[in-house]
Design a protein around this motif. Structure first.
Motif, PDB file in Angstrom:
ATOM      1  N   GLU A   1      34.540  36.304  55.033  1.00  0.00           N
ATOM      2  CA  GLU A   1      33.438  36.411  54.073  1.00  0.00           C
ATOM      3  C   GLU A   1      33.041  37.850  53.770  1.00  0.00           C
ATOM      4  O   GLU A   1      32.616  38.166  52.648  1.00  0.00           O
ATOM      5  N   SER A   2      33.168  38.735  54.756  1.00  0.00           N
ATOM      6  CA  SER A   2      32.800  40.127  54.502  1.00  0.00           C
ATOM      7  C   SER A   2      33.724  40.755  53.464  1.00  0.00           C
ATOM      8  O   SER A   2      33.298  41.615  52.682  1.00  0.00           O
ATOM      9  N   TYR A   3      34.973  40.312  53.428  1.00  0.00           N
ATOM     10  CA  TYR A   3      35.914  40.803  52.419  1.00  0.00           C
ATOM     11  C   TYR A   3      35.529  40.288  51.033  1.00  0.00           C
ATOM     12  O   TYR A   3      35.598  41.033  50.049  1.00  0.00           O
ATOM     13  N   VAL A   4      35.116  39.037  50.973  1.00  0.00           N
ATOM     14  CA  VAL A   4      34.660  38.469  49.700  1.00  0.00           C
ATOM     15  C   VAL A   4      33.489  39.277  49.169  1.00  0.00           C
ATOM     16  O   VAL A   4      33.466  39.671  47.995  1.00  0.00           O
ATOM     17  N   ASP A   5      32.500  39.540  50.026  1.00  0.00           N
ATOM     18  CA  ASP A   5      31.317  40.285  49.599  1.00  0.00           C
ATOM     19  C   ASP A   5      31.667  41.707  49.163  1.00  0.00           C
ATOM     20  O   ASP A   5      31.107  42.230  48.191  1.00  0.00           O
ATOM     21  N   ALA A   6      32.600  42.345  49.880  1.00  0.00           N
ATOM     22  CA  ALA A   6      32.926  43.745  49.605  1.00  0.00           C
ATOM     23  C   ALA A   6      33.749  43.916  48.335  1.00  0.00           C
ATOM     24  O   ALA A   6      33.679  44.973  47.688  1.00  0.00           O
ATOM     25  N   THR A   7      34.510  42.889  47.950  1.00  0.00           N
ATOM     26  CA  THR A   7      35.460  43.086  46.847  1.00  0.00           C
ATOM     27  C   THR A   7      35.253  42.139  45.670  1.00  0.00           C
ATOM     28  O   THR A   7      36.010  42.207  44.707  1.00  0.00           O
ATOM     29  N   LYS A   8      34.250  41.302  45.696  1.00  0.00           N
ATOM     30  CA  LYS A   8      34.073  40.318  44.631  1.00  0.00           C
ATOM     31  C   LYS A   8      33.818  40.960  43.271  1.00  0.00           C
ATOM     32  O   LYS A   8      34.079  40.356  42.229  1.00  0.00           O
ATOM     33  N   SER A   9      33.321  42.187  43.257  1.00  0.00           N
ATOM     34  CA  SER A   9      33.009  42.850  41.988  1.00  0.00           C
ATOM     35  C   SER A   9      34.010  43.943  41.637  1.00  0.00           C
ATOM     36  O   SER A   9      33.829  44.655  40.642  1.00  0.00           O
ATOM     37  N   VAL A  10      35.062  44.084  42.437  1.00  0.00           N
ATOM     38  CA  VAL A  10      36.082  45.089  42.130  1.00  0.00           C
ATOM     39  C   VAL A  10      36.969  44.560  41.011  1.00  0.00           C
ATOM     40  O   VAL A  10      37.552  43.485  41.113  1.00  0.00           O
ATOM     41  N   GLY A  11      37.070  45.304  39.933  1.00  0.00           N
ATOM     42  CA  GLY A  11      37.860  44.842  38.792  1.00  0.00           C
ATOM     43  C   GLY A  11      36.996  44.074  37.805  1.00  0.00           C
ATOM     44  O   GLY A  11      35.774  43.997  37.920  1.00  0.00           O
ATOM     45  N   SER A  12      37.661  43.467  36.828  1.00  0.00           N
ATOM     46  CA  SER A  12      36.945  42.816  35.730  1.00  0.00           C
ATOM     47  C   SER A  12      36.962  41.297  35.790  1.00  0.00           C
ATOM     48  O   SER A  12      36.470  40.632  34.877  1.00  0.00           O
ATOM     49  N   ASP A  13      37.531  40.726  36.859  1.00  0.00           N
ATOM     50  CA  ASP A  13      37.625  39.275  36.963  1.00  0.00           C
ATOM     51  C   ASP A  13      36.281  38.704  37.420  1.00  0.00           C
ATOM     52  O   ASP A  13      35.896  38.827  38.585  1.00  0.00           O
ATOM     53  N   ARG A  14      35.570  38.051  36.503  1.00  0.00           N
ATOM     54  CA  ARG A  14      34.255  37.488  36.826  1.00  0.00           C
ATOM     55  C   ARG A  14      34.359  36.292  37.760  1.00  0.00           C
ATOM     56  O   ARG A  14      33.373  35.880  38.361  1.00  0.00           O
ATOM     57  N   ASN A  15      35.555  35.729  37.886  1.00  0.00           N
ATOM     58  CA  ASN A  15      35.738  34.550  38.739  1.00  0.00           C
ATOM     59  C   ASN A  15      36.334  34.900  40.098  1.00  0.00           C
ATOM     60  O   ASN A  15      36.709  34.008  40.848  1.00  0.00           O
ATOM     61  N   ARG A  16      36.414  36.181  40.412  1.00  0.00           N
ATOM     62  CA  ARG A  16      37.080  36.575  41.651  1.00  0.00           C
ATOM     63  C   ARG A  16      36.402  35.985  42.885  1.00  0.00           C
ATOM     64  O   ARG A  16      37.072  35.516  43.800  1.00  0.00           O
TER      65      ARG A  16
END
Length: 331
Positions: free
Chosen positions: A295-310
């Motif tokens: 989950e910490s990886y999800v939180d850290a990288t969910k906004s990296v890039g332009s994919d709103r569904n990441r």
């Protein structure tokens, strides 16, 4: 707005959504590609096709527009021919597949020469459609998968044979045949070059960059080539994207990346994910990081890039990783 213009706009909107979904899927799987293009068949072209008749005089498409699978057409243009199968598997996994015809393989099996291509007839599924395509369930479309060389040959041949006045000239036909043979040989050399480069990088035959250097797209590709030589190369901008993902997790130098990926057994994640084809290096790196940090990886990288569904994609993949792990432990 009249009905025909409304229909055209709806098809254009659907085609754009389908194209964006395909680009997203190729990015998610780390599959290298040159471009993804789409077109919507013109009213005149659709009318001409619907007027075609079989040998017995009956209409070939009696159901009208609803029977035409190629009102929307998509072309996926790749660099190397060896990536075509992986792209076909990725797309048939996301959309409902009604037809998959490898015309090039059929032609070569029969001793023919020339470009034919890999053609898919797909449909946006009603159940669990891709996020961008939720409004277009039931839309069918045709996908042609080509290399850049095949694309250039096909476009030039189409322009000469269908728009020119000398398309049936014997001398021109012979020249096209010779060109298609050269393109087939060149495509194979591109595959050989890519394989050789990856082998040399994995063996350390190409001078590595200093390990203390800040990680960038080029040095990361070298790291992943050495760590995962069995996986296909990803698109250059995907390595740049992964640099930012790694930095968000405190990995920002060549030496740190080398150490981290060298310490991870990618076979475990590959087994858990049950890939239907070898994904690109960026995808396997993404899954390894996800499996390790959760989950910490999800939180850290969910906004990296332009994919709103990441974020939703990562959470879905994390559940899959954990469910498969639990099943294997119970077994």
């Amino acid at each position: 707005m009249d009905e025909s213009r409304f229909r055209k706009q709806a098809l254009n909107d659907a085609a754009q959504a389908i194209r964006d979904t395909i680009v997203g899927r190729l990015h998610d799987d780390g599959l290298n590609h040159h471009d993804v293009k789409f077109r919507v068949k013109s009213a005149a072209s659709a009318a001409e096709k619907m007027s075609r008749r079989c040998d017995n005089g009956e209409l070939k498409y009696p159901g009208g527009l609803e029977r035409l699978d190629d009102l929307i057409g998509v072309r996926v243009i790749l660099y190397v021919e060896s990536d075509i199968d992986a792209v076909a598997i990725a797309l048939t996994s996301q959309f409902t597949c009604h037809d998959d015809e490898d015309k090039t393989a059929i032609m070569r099996k029969n001793g023919g020469i020339g470009y034919a291509g890999r053609h898919l007839t797909l449909e946006v599924p009603a159940d669990n459609p891709p996020t961008n395509c939720r409004d277009y369930a039931g839309y069918r479309f045709e996908v042609q998968i080509r290399t850049v060389l095949q694309h250039a040959w096909a476009e030039f041949e189409h322009d000469i044979r269908f728009k020119g006045s000398s398309g049936d000239n014997a001398e021109i036909s012979r020249a096209f045949t010779m060109a298609s043979t050269l393109i087939e040989l060149a495509d194979q050399q591109f595959v050989n070059i890519a394989d050789t480069l990856k082998r040399l990088q994995s063996e350390g035959a190409i001078d590595p960059v200093p390990e203390t250097q800040t990680l960038d797209a080029g040095s990361l590709q070298g790291v992943l080539n050495r760590a995962f030589p069995q996986y296909r190369s990803s698109k250059e901008n995907q390595y740049d994207w992964m640099v930012h993902v790694l930095a968000a997790n405190g990995i920002d130098t060549v030496s740190a990346a080398e150490d981290w990926f060298r310490s991870i057994d990618e076979r475990k994640v590959a087994k858990l994910m049950a890939y239907r084809f070898n994904p690109g290096q960026v995808r396997i790196a993404d899954d390894l990081l996800l499996q390790s940090f959760g989950e910490s990886y999800v939180d850290a990288t969910k906004s990296v890039g332009s994919d709103r569904n990441r974020e939703s994609k990562l959470l879905s993949r994390l559940r899959r990783l954990r469910d498969e792990w639990d099943d294997q432990q119970d077994g």
